[in-house]
Each structure stands twice: as structure tokens, then as C-alpha cells.
Design an enzyme around this catalytic site. Structure first.
Site, mmCIF file in Angstrom:
data_model
loop_
_atom_site.group_PDB
_atom_site.id
_atom_site.type_symbol
_atom_site.label_atom_id
_atom_site.label_comp_id
_atom_site.label_asym_id
_atom_site.label_seq_id
_atom_site.Cartn_x
_atom_site.Cartn_y
_atom_site.Cartn_z
ATOM 1 C CB SER A 11 -9.958 6.097 -0.566
ATOM 2 O OG SER A 11 -10.764 4.953 -0.471
ATOM 3 C CE LYS A 49 -5.725 -3.881 2.887
ATOM 4 N NZ LYS A 49 -5.962 -3.369 1.514
ATOM 5 C CD GLN A 68 -3.296 0.305 0.367
ATOM 6 O OE1 GLN A 68 -3.603 -0.863 0.540
ATOM 7 N NE2 GLN A 68 -3.937 1.097 -0.472
ATOM 8 C CG ASN A 89 -16.010 -2.996 -4.587
ATOM 9 O OD1 ASN A 89 -14.909 -2.527 -4.845
ATOM 10 N ND2 ASN A 89 -17.119 -2.283 -4.699
ATOM 11 N N GLY A 106 -12.517 -0.083 2.939
ATOM 12 C CA GLY A 106 -12.899 -1.477 2.730
ATOM 13 C C GLY A 106 -11.804 -2.303 2.091
ATOM 14 C CG ASP A 107 -8.817 -5.554 1.251
ATOM 15 O OD1 ASP A 107 -8.199 -4.943 0.364
ATOM 16 O OD2 ASP A 107 -8.670 -6.788 1.428
HETATM 17 P P1 NDP Z 1 -14.975 -8.662 -1.751
HETATM 18 O O1 NDP Z 1 -15.078 -9.176 -0.367
HETATM 19 O O2 NDP Z 1 -16.009 -7.745 -2.277
HETATM 20 O O3 NDP Z 1 -14.894 -9.888 -2.785
HETATM 21 C C1 NDP Z 1 -13.870 -10.829 -2.680
HETATM 22 C C2 NDP Z 1 -14.062 -11.863 -3.762
HETATM 23 O O4 NDP Z 1 -12.914 -12.702 -3.807
HETATM 24 C C3 NDP Z 1 -15.236 -12.784 -3.473
HETATM 25 O O5 NDP Z 1 -15.770 -13.252 -4.670
HETATM 26 C C4 NDP Z 1 -14.575 -13.899 -2.683
HETATM 27 O O6 NDP Z 1 -15.280 -15.125 -2.725
HETATM 28 C C5 NDP Z 1 -13.242 -14.023 -3.378
HETATM 29 N N1 NDP Z 1 -12.244 -14.520 -2.409
HETATM 30 C C6 NDP Z 1 -11.874 -13.927 -1.260
HETATM 31 N N2 NDP Z 1 -10.967 -14.663 -0.597
HETATM 32 C C7 NDP Z 1 -10.790 -15.749 -1.346
HETATM 33 C C8 NDP Z 1 -9.968 -16.893 -1.205
HETATM 34 N N3 NDP Z 1 -9.155 -17.058 -0.113
HETATM 35 N N4 NDP Z 1 -10.007 -17.803 -2.192
HETATM 36 C C9 NDP Z 1 -10.815 -17.650 -3.286
HETATM 37 N N5 NDP Z 1 -11.624 -16.577 -3.475
HETATM 38 C C10 NDP Z 1 -11.598 -15.654 -2.527
HETATM 39 O O7 NDP Z 1 -13.526 -8.022 -1.845
HETATM 40 P P2 NDP Z 1 -12.955 -6.977 -2.918
HETATM 41 O O8 NDP Z 1 -13.568 -7.208 -4.237
HETATM 42 O O9 NDP Z 1 -13.015 -5.639 -2.310
HETATM 43 O O10 NDP Z 1 -11.412 -7.397 -2.941
HETATM 44 C C11 NDP Z 1 -10.892 -8.327 -3.888
HETATM 45 C C12 NDP Z 1 -9.392 -8.128 -4.015
HETATM 46 O O11 NDP Z 1 -9.133 -6.798 -4.466
HETATM 47 C C13 NDP Z 1 -8.597 -8.279 -2.721
HETATM 48 O O12 NDP Z 1 -7.327 -8.810 -3.027
HETATM 49 C C14 NDP Z 1 -8.426 -6.837 -2.252
HETATM 50 O O13 NDP Z 1 -7.293 -6.690 -1.416
HETATM 51 C C15 NDP Z 1 -8.232 -6.145 -3.584
HETATM 52 N N6 NDP Z 1 -8.493 -4.713 -3.614
HETATM 53 C C16 NDP Z 1 -9.684 -4.200 -3.194
HETATM 54 C C17 NDP Z 1 -9.921 -2.836 -3.278
HETATM 55 C C18 NDP Z 1 -11.227 -2.234 -2.914
HETATM 56 O O14 NDP Z 1 -11.394 -1.023 -3.109
HETATM 57 N N7 NDP Z 1 -12.195 -2.986 -2.426
HETATM 58 C C19 NDP Z 1 -8.873 -1.920 -3.741
HETATM 59 C C20 NDP Z 1 -7.682 -2.568 -4.221
HETATM 60 C C21 NDP Z 1 -7.519 -3.905 -4.128
HETATM 61 P P3 NDP Z 1 -16.100 -15.610 -1.421
HETATM 62 O O15 NDP Z 1 -17.340 -14.781 -1.399
HETATM 63 O O16 NDP Z 1 -16.344 -17.046 -1.671
HETATM 64 O O17 NDP Z 1 -15.226 -15.363 -0.236
HETATM 65 O O1 2IT Z 2 -6.020 -2.496 -1.353
HETATM 66 C C1 2IT Z 2 -6.530 -1.360 -1.431
HETATM 67 O O2 2IT Z 2 -5.977 -0.444 -2.042
HETATM 68 C C2 2IT Z 2 -7.828 -1.141 -0.800
HETATM 69 N N1 2IT Z 2 -8.389 -2.081 -0.231
HETATM 70 C C3 2IT Z 2 -8.450 0.225 -0.800
HETATM 71 C C4 2IT Z 2 -7.882 1.070 0.295
HETATM 72 C C5 2IT Z 2 -8.543 2.414 0.491
HETATM 73 O O3 2IT Z 2 -8.110 3.082 1.441
HETATM 74 O O4 2IT Z 2 -9.454 2.791 -0.250
#
Ligand code: NDP
Ligand code: 2IT
Length: 445
Positions: A377, A126, A111, A240, A165-166
């Protein structure tokens, strides 16, 4: 690798031997920073790398909460405040049973560089917990979030540390966390991002990571004489990031044929119907396998890693770390993948990344490609400070400009310090230069 970077990496491995994800992230970063370290011998005397790899502060705490049966449950909470050289700590909170200190440290470390790449004034942090929101009632999630914030509030603030969020943390959780922060402190301030639109959230934050990923990949494709138009895309995850990557890739002319969750994946040769996915995932909180009930021409297969056997031009891993291993990378390459854009954080293992790069696949590393979420953000923080809110179009246009700017910086740094087209090195170097400069200027702190 330079002797200095190698020594710091060896020490890091010895001191954090059990933190495999942190070691993985640090290995990639320190290895690719060699040309910069070689150019700046003053960094070693200043202990710059030793400070860079050590979090400024790690907070770990007990999170007791009462479940719907009246039983007390206990989880472990984390906040790693990694680096504040260029701004207040900023980064998400992850709620997933796999969460441990190694995972939070790797995410916090990445990050720092990601936030630097956005060009906005945000440091790296984080947090999260091993709490599993899956299968919990809204009341249980609220009790957990209130307990978590009852400890965390003393460590954060709009100018101190701004979580978001994450995995497992979306609008519902941010709402409960914000309500408890406000109740304890009496402050109505932008202490969290990803807030609801009625209480300080920014338009386009929900869409930002997935949209930003596609803006970055589009810039990368265009710089290499290609585009999303007419391409077949596979996206892992259905949360997301995956949902809004699917939306933007489709808008840009691609056909997304697969999505997944941790149980399995759906393949829809006609192109994913996103209205069905949004209803299932955002409204009903159901599993992706239910997609085939609404769309009978699609198929569901158990097991999430099988998604990488589907032939595609562009792969967008948007689920979690290490979801593409060497074998999956080789399968993607054998099936003709042309570009990979990392929406998740560190979704490719070091071995998988090497397979893609050796095969000449265009490879967009997470800390550059998924920076649109945190960038937006930071735009939410700006709007909160100004007591103003911008339109969707204004925020989206800024996001697009930021992602194109990140691609330009990463491309430039790769050309100047590493190999043209090595966006992994380019992202690490471009992100590091700003942080290193600020750390040197601020003395041994
Ligand atoms: P969500 O919780 O909205 O969705 C996560 C998705 O990934 C779900 O479909 C979930 O399936 C799947 N998943 C999670 N853990 C596992 C696992 N161990 N094995 C297989 N599938 C898995 O999270 P986000 O969409 O926010 O985040 C997804 C990725 O993007 C993460 O790596 C996060 O760090 C990254 N990210 C997110 C940001 C954000 O703004 N939200 C910004 C930048 C990066 P299930 O429902 O079955 O758990
Ligand atoms: O991994 C990431 O960059 C995030 N989960 C978003 C972090 C944020 O502060 O919006």
C-alpha cells in the site's frame, strides 16, 4: 515486566475494561517491550508509553443508508487515528458485523508497529463498520460506502490518513469509496490504497499480503535450515490473504490441503485447486463448501475451528483474530506442526502463542508476517505521488526485499533484547524502537 510498563498496562486495563481485544494486544506488546523500557528510563518522564497506548483521535459516526426495499438502515462507522509519529495514519477498513471499538483499537495499535517494521513512512490507523456486506446487493454496498465516505472524507487525505481494505473490503468497496471521495472533494489523489488498476491502484497489491506472508515464512524457515519444499500446509480463511498465501506456498513447493470460511472447511488431499477457489470466492462470492461440487475428491466439514485438527507441517491462519485457541494450538503441536505464520491479525490467543513457543514451533507473528499488504500500500502511495506505475515484477521484487528485511530486523532484535527465535518480542521491539525515537524527537505531542 518493568514497573513503568506494568503501571501503564494496569491503567489501560482499568480505563478500557470492556475492550478485551485491545487489552489482549496491549498485554502482549507491553510485556515484550520490557527490555527496551528498562534501557530507556527517559521514556517514563516523557510519558511515552501513556501516549503510545492512547489513540491520537477516535472518530465514530452514524452511517445511514437505504436498502433495496427502500428502508433506511443505520450502522456505526469508526476511524481510529492511532499514531502519526512516523507518517500519515495508514491502515485498513473492516466491514463485519463483529466490528466494535475494541477490535478497531487492537488493529490500529498493532498497525503502528507493523507499519514501522516495513521501514516506510506510514503511521498507524484502522477503521470500519459493523455493516455486513454478506448477502447485500452491489447497490446496497454502494449506498453504504457512499454514506460512510460522506462522513469520513473530512478526516482523511493523501498526506493525512490513507485507508485501505481488510475483512469485507476489497476492490469493489474501495472503488465505491474512492468515487465518493473524489466527488465530494474534487481531488484525484492517493487517499485510498487497494484501488483498481485503471484508477491508480498498484500491481501486486491484491497478492501482497499472502505473498508477503510466504516470503516472511520462507525467510524464517531458511534461517532455521528448512523451506516450503515438500511441506503440507493448512490455511484458514478463503479471502484475499488466504488465496494468495495458497498461491505462493504452492509456487514455493508446498502442498496446501485445506481452506475455510466462517461456516466450515474443505480438505483436499491432492492439493487445493486455486482456480476453483478464485472463481467461487472472487467472482461468484459463494461459500467454500461449494468447492466439493467442482472437486468431488475433496471433503467439506461444518465448523471452522476443526481445520486445525488436520495434520500439517505449516499452519497459516488467514481468517480472523483468536481463531487458534489453546486447545487448537495443542492439537497442531501434537500433530507435528513445525511452523506457524500469522496472515490474519492476532489469530492466535495469548495462550495459543505460548503453546507454540514452548513447543519450539517457529512462530511468525502477524505484525511482521502480514506486513506485506500495508508495505505494498505504501508503494502504491509512492507511485500515486510520482504519477507513475511500476510493473508487477518491480513491485513483487520490492515486496520480497521488504519481507526479508523485516525478518532480518525481527531476528536481530530478538537476539539483542530477548531470546533468539522469539519473533514475537523481536517484532514488537524492532517496530517500537523507530516509533519511540520519532516520538521522543517530536516532543510531548
Ligand atoms: P476477506 O474478507 O477477504 O476474507 C476473510 C476470510 O476470513 C473469509 O474467508 C472469512 O469467511 C473468514 N472470516 C472472517 N471473519 C471470520 C470469523 N469471525 N470467523 C471465521 N472466519 C472468518 O479478508 P482478508 O483476507 O483481507 O483478511 C483476513 C485477515 O487478514 C484479517 O485478519 C485481516 O485483518 C488480515 N489482514 C489483511 C490484509 C489485507 O491486505 N487484506 C493485510 C494484513 C492483514 P466468511 O466469508 O465466512 O466471512
Ligand atoms: O491489517 C493490515 O495491514 C491491512 N488490512 C492492510 C492495510 C493497508 O493499509 O494496506
Amino acid at each position: 515486566m518493568s514497573n513503568y510498563a506494568q503501571r501503564v498496562l494496569d491503567e489501560l486495563k482499568a480505563r478500557n475494561a470492556h475492550e478485551k481485544e485491545f487489552i489482549q494486544a496491549a498485554t502482549e506488546i507491553l510485556t515484550t517491550l520490557k527490555p527496551v523500557i528498562d534501557k530507556h528510563p527517559e521514556f517514563e518522564k516523557a510519558g511515552l508509553l501513556e501516549r503510545f497506548v492512547e489513540p491520537e483521535r477516535i472518530i465514530m459516526f452514524r452511517v445511514p443508508w437505504v436498502d433495496d426495499n427502500g428502508n433506511v438502515q443505520v450502522n456505526r462507522g469508526y476511524r481510529v487515528q492511532f499514531n502519526s509519529a512516523i507518517g500519515p495514519y495508514k491502515g485498513g477498513l473492516r466491514l463485519h458485523p463483529s466490528v466494535n471499538l475494541s477490535i478497531i483499537k487492537f488493529l490500529g495499535f498493532e498497525q503502528i508497529l507493523k507499519n514501522s517494521l516495513t521501514g516506510l513512512p506510514i503511521g498507524g490507523g484502522k477503521g470500519g463498520s459493523d455493516f455486513d456486506p454478506k448477502g447485500k446487493s452491489d447497490t446496497e454496498v454502494m449506498h453504504f460506502c457512499q454514506s460512510f465516505m460522506t462522513e469520513l472524507y473530512r478526516h482523511i487525505g493523501a498526506d493525512v490518513d490513507v485507508p485501505a481494505g481488510d475483512i469485507g473490503v476489497g476492490a469493489r468497496e474501495i472503488g465505491y469509496l474512492y468515487g465518493q471521495y473524489k466527488r465530494i472533494t474534487g481531488l484525484y489523489e492517493g487517499v485510498l490504497t487497494g484501488k483498481g488498476l485503471t484508477y491508480g491502484g498498484s500491481l501486486a497489491r491484491k497478492e501482497a499480503t499472502g505473498f508477503g506472508l510466504c516470503y516472511f515464512v520462507d525467510a524464517m524457515l531458511k534461517a532455521n535450515g528448512s523451506s516450503f519444499e515438500g511441506k503440507t500446509v493448512v490455511i484458514s480463511g478463503s479471502g484475499n490473504v488466504a488465496i494468495y498465501a495458497c498461491q505462493k506456498a504452492t509456487q514455493l513447493g508446498a502442498k496446501v490441503v485445506a481452506l475455510s470460511d466462517s461456516n466450515g472447511y474443505v480438505y483436499d488431499p491432492n492439493g487445493i485447486n486455486l482456480d476453483v477457489v478464485k472463481q467461487l470466492k472472487e467472482v461468484e462470492r459463494k461459500r467454500i463448501k461449494e468447492y466439493v461440487t467442482a472437486v468431488p475428491t475433496a471433503t467439506y466439514t461444518e465448523g471452522c475451528s476443526g481445520i486445525w485438527t488436520i495434520p500439517c507441517d505449516i499452519a497459516l491462519p488467514c481468517a480472523t483474530q483468536n481463531e487458534i485457541d489453546e486447545a487448537s494450538a495443542k492439537t497442531l503441536v501434537a500433530n507435528g506442526v513445525k511452523a506457524v505464520g500469522e496472515g490474519a491479525n492476532m489469530p492466535s490467543t495469548l495462550e495459543a502463542t505460548k503453546v507454540f513457543q514452548d513447543a519450539g514451533v517457529l512462530f511468525a507473528p502477524a505484525k511482521a508476517a502480514n506486513a506485506g499488504g500495508v508495505a505494498t500500500s505504501a508503494l502504491e502511495m509512492s507511485q500515486n505521488s510520482m504519477r507513475l506505475s511500476w510493473t508487477f515484477e518491480e513491485v513483487d521484487a520490492k515486496l520480497k526485499g521488504i519481507m526479508e528485511g523485516i525478518f532480518a530486523k525481527v531476528d536481530e532484535a530478538a537476539k539483542e533484547y530477548a531470546t533468539e527465535g522469539d519473533y514475537v518480542a523481536g517484532a514488537n521491539i524492532a517496530g517500537f524502537l523507530k516509533v519511540a525515537d520519532a516520538m521522543m524527537a517530536q516532543g510531548a505531542v
